[in-house]
Enzyme design. Structure first.
Site, PDB file in Angstrom:
ATOM      1  N   ASN A  23       0.536  -1.128  -0.122  1.00 29.32           N
ATOM      2  CA  ASN A  23      -0.039   0.328  -0.232  1.00 29.32           C
ATOM      3  C   ASN A  23       1.239   1.148  -0.074  1.00 29.32           C
ATOM      4  OD1 ASN A  23      -1.905  -1.213  -0.180  1.00 29.32           O
ATOM      5  ND2 ASN A  23      -3.021  -1.324   2.099  1.00 29.32           N
ATOM      6  N   ARG A 122     -17.273   1.194  -1.220  1.00 27.06           N
ATOM      7  CA  ARG A 122     -15.751   1.088  -1.627  1.00 27.06           C
ATOM      8  C   ARG A 122     -16.155   2.452  -2.526  1.00 27.06           C
ATOM      9  NH1 ARG A 122     -11.032  -2.862  -1.766  1.00 27.06           N
ATOM     10  NH2 ARG A 122     -10.314  -0.904  -0.856  1.00 27.06           N
ATOM     11  N   ASP A 307      -6.798  -3.685   7.730  1.00 32.36           N
ATOM     12  CA  ASP A 307      -6.809  -4.694   7.415  1.00 32.36           C
ATOM     13  C   ASP A 307      -5.540  -5.864   8.212  1.00 32.36           C
ATOM     14  OD1 ASP A 307      -4.771  -3.283   4.576  1.00 32.36           O
ATOM     15  OD2 ASP A 307      -7.269  -3.103   5.848  1.00 32.36           O
TER      16      ASP A 307
END
Ligand code: EPZ
Length: 420
Positions: A23, A122, A307
């Site tokens: 990420n 999302r 996460d």
């Protein structure tokens, strides 16, 4: 489609290196579109999502040189296409990260509506509202977002809620905008800080990274730069959980313990022994032989990372007592629960809270991965379960974990990948 087969019961022992953060890699790769010269990134992980992003950049026209040891060098000078097509974007939501850079440097971007993990709706409304505040004209038609701007200008934009890629998209767009941009209620994640560091090496003028207020002074153009991606804190914490739930003793190298404070604190609360060496950049995780159920609430950084909640649910399933995990970031991130129940876990989901009652042990069974972090939790459960667990749809795992079965085999796990 490949499957992973795990035979549980082996305590994990040994040492493995942590890869570069997925990420942080994805936005840094997108940042290359801002530049008309080369950006050299090292320590990027070998992941499906990284390959997808490189493919996306390639079809935009950048030239890419990949060297196993030296990382990847991208030359943004050749950009000749500002459209991000459905076939690539639908597999990876982070494709939206090319929108800010394309708009800032080329005045237009045509991005297919994002897809990605199945963890909720999302939306990208905050990305779009922020770019509009900077002077972009946005149209939605035919499943595409079409953004145009003669020249973006600075803006003072307050995010309604904390969005990691939203912050990253607008931060990148602001680097080439006319004047000063102030982003408030910005994300403070370490991956956002790493992107700001990379952009400043490229000649951007960003202040406040790691706080909720970013100040970005636009510049004319960016310069050639080299950047090393920070270690993946979610990969690291996933292996720490694996050590704790298999009664193991695992040392992780190439870590940054300073960005793992919340997971380390929660693992210690749960009964794991965690030793950190800041100089050596290592983290050692052992089980104290007794795991305690705890309560967790996910939150933007520096809170407990969303996460990691699936992985912690597995640990809590094997702990003494009852605990809970409350997911505050995404509206549908408990899809792993039904699969964990197949292995014997006692978890009840009500709204955005999963209540867990520790059970004596889990028993192996065939299960199916649904999204990236959920599939990691199934591997962890298989490592602790008695007997064999067969995990299908492991392509979800490959999006975010570099060679997970090889790293676990190094630690003594009885795990293999079969094509099927
Ligand atoms: C990033 O996703 C990460 N992905 C995710 O990691 C991570 O779970 C998430 O941040 C939260 O930490 C990457 O960085 C590539 P958000 P992102 O925008 O940016 C809502 C993984 O497993 N929202 O911070 O897409 C959104 O619906 C992945 O590696 C809006 O409403 O997440 C969510 O509820 C999974 N409008 C919340 O904000 C917007 O315009 C946080 O999402 C944007 C977001």
């Amino acid at each position: 489609m490949d499957k992973i087969i795990v035979r549980g019961g082996t305590p994990l022992r040994g040492s493995i290196p942590i890869s570069g953060a997925k990420n942080a890699t994805l936005p840094a790769l997108a940042a290359s579109l801002l530049s008309d010269t080369k950006l050299h990134l090292t320590d990027i992980p070998h992941l499906k999502d990284v390959t997808t992003m490189l493919e996306l950049l390639g079809q935009h026209g950048v030239s890419i040189t990949i060297d196993e040891k030296l990382g990847v060098e991208i030359d943004g000078a050749g950009v000749n296409n500002t459209c991000a097509p459905y076939n690539l974007v639908r597999t990876m939501r982070a494709s939206i990260l090319v929108m800010g850079p394309l708009l800032a440097r080329h005045g237009r971007a045509e991005i297919s509506m994002p897809g990605g993990c199945a963890i909720g709706s999302r939306p990208v409304d905050l990305h779009l509202r922020g770019l509009e505040a900077m002077g972009a004209k946005i149209e939605l038609s035919g499943g595409y977002i079409r953004a145009t701007a003669k020249k973006l200008h600075g803006a003072h934009f307050v995010f309604d809620l904390v969005t990691v890629t939203g912050t990253e998209n607008l931060m990148m767009a602001a680097t080439l905008a006319d004047g000063l941009t102030i982003l408030e209620n910005a994300a403070c994640e370490p991956e956002v800080v790493d992107l700001a560091t990379c952009l400043n090496k490229m000649g951007a003028k960003i202040e406040g990274a790691g706080t909720s207020t970013l100040r970005i002074e636009g510049v004319e153009r960016l310069i050639r730069a080299k950047h090393t991606i920070l270690p993946d804190r979610i990969e690291a914490a996933t292996f720490m959980v694996a050590a704790a739930l298999t009664d193991g003793d695992v040392v992780l190298t190439n870590t940054d313990p300073t960005i793992l404070e919340s997971p380390i604190a929660k693992l210690r609360d749960a009964g794991a022994l965690v030793d950190v060496d800041l100089d050596a950049r290592t983290i050692r995780t052992r089980s104290s032989g007794r795991l305690r159920a705890i309560d967790i609430k996910t939150f933007p950084y520096p809170g407990f990372p969303t996460d990691l909640q699936a992985q912690m649910l597995v640990l809590m399933s094997l702990s003494e007592g009852s605990g809970s995990v409350t997911e505050t970031i995404f509206e549908n991130r408990f899809m792993h629960v039904s699969e964990l129940r197949r292995l014997g876990a006692d978890i009840q989901v009500r709204g955005n809270t999963a209540s867990v009652r520790g059970v004596g042990g889990l028993r192996g069974a065939p299960v199916m991965a649904t999204d990236l972090r959920a599939s990691a939790s199934l591997v962890l459960a298989g490592l602790a379960a008695e007997g064999e667990t067969e995990i299908s749809r492991v392509y979800h795992i490959d999006r975010g974990y570099e060679r997970i079965e090889e790293k676990l085999m190094t630690l003594g796990a009885n795990i293999k990948r079969v094509s099927g």
